[in-house]
Design a protein around this motif. Sequence first.
Motif, PDB file in Angstrom:
ATOM      1  N   ALA A  68      51.383  41.351  31.609  1.00 58.09           N
ATOM      2  CA  ALA A  68      50.317  42.340  31.816  1.00 58.09           C
ATOM      3  C   ALA A  68      50.461  43.536  30.877  1.00 58.09           C
ATOM      4  O   ALA A  68      49.675  44.483  30.959  1.00 58.09           O
ATOM      5  CB  ALA A  68      50.328  42.819  33.269  1.00 58.09           C
ATOM      6  N   GLY A  69      51.465  43.489  30.006  1.00 62.01           N
ATOM      7  CA  GLY A  69      51.652  44.563  29.042  1.00 62.01           C
ATOM      8  C   GLY A  69      52.336  45.788  29.622  1.00 62.01           C
ATOM      9  O   GLY A  69      52.187  46.891  29.110  1.00 62.01           O
ATOM     10  N   ASP A  76      51.112  44.390  42.290  1.00 67.22           N
ATOM     11  CA  ASP A  76      50.356  43.216  41.838  1.00 67.22           C
ATOM     12  C   ASP A  76      51.290  42.077  41.424  1.00 67.22           C
ATOM     13  O   ASP A  76      51.012  40.905  41.688  1.00 67.22           O
ATOM     14  CB  ASP A  76      49.442  43.578  40.663  1.00 67.22           C
ATOM     15  CG  ASP A  76      48.335  44.531  41.066  1.00 67.22           C
ATOM     16  OD1 ASP A  76      47.961  44.533  42.260  1.00 67.22           O
ATOM     17  OD2 ASP A  76      47.853  45.275  40.195  1.00 67.22           O
ATOM     18  N   ASP A  77      52.404  42.433  40.792  1.00 67.09           N
ATOM     19  CA  ASP A  77      53.373  41.416  40.379  1.00 67.09           C
ATOM     20  C   ASP A  77      53.997  40.733  41.602  1.00 67.09           C
ATOM     21  O   ASP A  77      54.164  39.514  41.629  1.00 67.09           O
ATOM     22  CB  ASP A  77      54.472  42.035  39.507  1.00 67.09           C
ATOM     23  CG  ASP A  77      53.913  42.703  38.271  1.00 67.09           C
ATOM     24  OD1 ASP A  77      53.010  42.123  37.641  1.00 67.09           O
ATOM     25  OD2 ASP A  77      54.379  43.815  37.937  1.00 67.09           O
ATOM     26  N   VAL A  78      54.316  41.542  42.594  1.00 67.07           N
ATOM     27  CA  VAL A  78      54.919  40.992  43.816  1.00 67.07           C
ATOM     28  C   VAL A  78      53.923  40.086  44.523  1.00 67.07           C
ATOM     29  O   VAL A  78      54.268  38.985  44.977  1.00 67.07           O
ATOM     30  CB  VAL A  78      55.408  42.123  44.747  1.00 67.07           C
ATOM     31  CG1 VAL A  78      55.901  41.556  46.069  1.00 67.07           C
ATOM     32  CG2 VAL A  78      56.498  42.941  44.066  1.00 67.07           C
ATOM     33  N   LEU A  91      52.038  38.118  55.275  1.00 65.50           N
ATOM     34  CA  LEU A  91      52.860  39.238  55.738  1.00 65.50           C
ATOM     35  C   LEU A  91      52.785  40.415  54.776  1.00 65.50           C
ATOM     36  O   LEU A  91      52.674  41.571  55.204  1.00 65.50           O
ATOM     37  CB  LEU A  91      54.322  38.800  55.888  1.00 65.50           C
ATOM     38  CG  LEU A  91      54.664  37.945  57.082  1.00 65.50           C
ATOM     39  CD1 LEU A  91      56.104  37.443  56.983  1.00 65.50           C
ATOM     40  CD2 LEU A  91      54.474  38.734  58.361  1.00 65.50           C
ATOM     41  N   MET A  92      52.831  40.131  53.487  1.00 59.72           N
ATOM     42  CA  MET A  92      52.769  41.198  52.493  1.00 59.72           C
ATOM     43  C   MET A  92      51.404  41.892  52.514  1.00 59.72           C
ATOM     44  O   MET A  92      51.325  43.110  52.423  1.00 59.72           O
ATOM     45  CB  MET A  92      53.055  40.642  51.093  1.00 59.72           C
ATOM     46  CG  MET A  92      54.480  40.181  50.889  1.00 59.72           C
ATOM     47  SD  MET A  92      55.680  41.512  51.043  1.00 59.72           S
ATOM     48  CE  MET A  92      55.249  42.511  49.636  1.00 59.72           C
ATOM     49  N   ARG A  93      50.328  41.114  52.639  1.00 58.63           N
ATOM     50  CA  ARG A  93      48.983  41.712  52.701  1.00 58.63           C
ATOM     51  C   ARG A  93      48.854  42.609  53.939  1.00 58.63           C
ATOM     52  O   ARG A  93      48.303  43.703  53.864  1.00 58.63           O
ATOM     53  CB  ARG A  93      47.913  40.631  52.739  1.00 58.63           C
ATOM     54  CG  ARG A  93      47.789  39.885  51.459  1.00 58.63           C
ATOM     55  CD  ARG A  93      46.430  40.066  50.812  1.00 58.63           C
ATOM     56  NE  ARG A  93      46.452  39.367  49.534  1.00 58.63           N
ATOM     57  CZ  ARG A  93      46.521  39.974  48.369  1.00 58.63           C
ATOM     58  NH1 ARG A  93      46.565  41.275  48.319  1.00 58.63           N
ATOM     59  NH2 ARG A  93      46.541  39.295  47.246  1.00 58.63           N
TER      60      ARG A  93
END
Length: 106
Positions: A68-69, A76-78, A91-93
């Motif tokens: 993603a630069g 977002d990466d997780v 669970l994360m959401r």
Amino acid sequence: MATDLPEETDLQRRLRSALWFSIGKIVDEESLRFDVNATPQFIAALTVLVWTQIENVSRDLESFAKHAGRRTINVDDVMLLTRRNEGLEKLMREFLDERNDRTRQR
């Protein structure tokens, strides 16, 4: 004898040792709770498994950020990492939604 593996740094040894200690404590607690025994070999094998998973996850997260630069890993990466594990993604959401709700209420 030469090896293809990079030399383990002092920090890595300390982290691995702390991981082994923490896993040992968790295994001891669960062993008492379920009235079972766990051998030191089991704890060592579990520690290797968890360490390997941590290495894999960290490489993936770094790759996502780099793609993603960015040089910094973000949420977002997780979330991209969780895409193959529906239960973990859910669970994360839920955690993120809860956190965002608390932030908005302030």
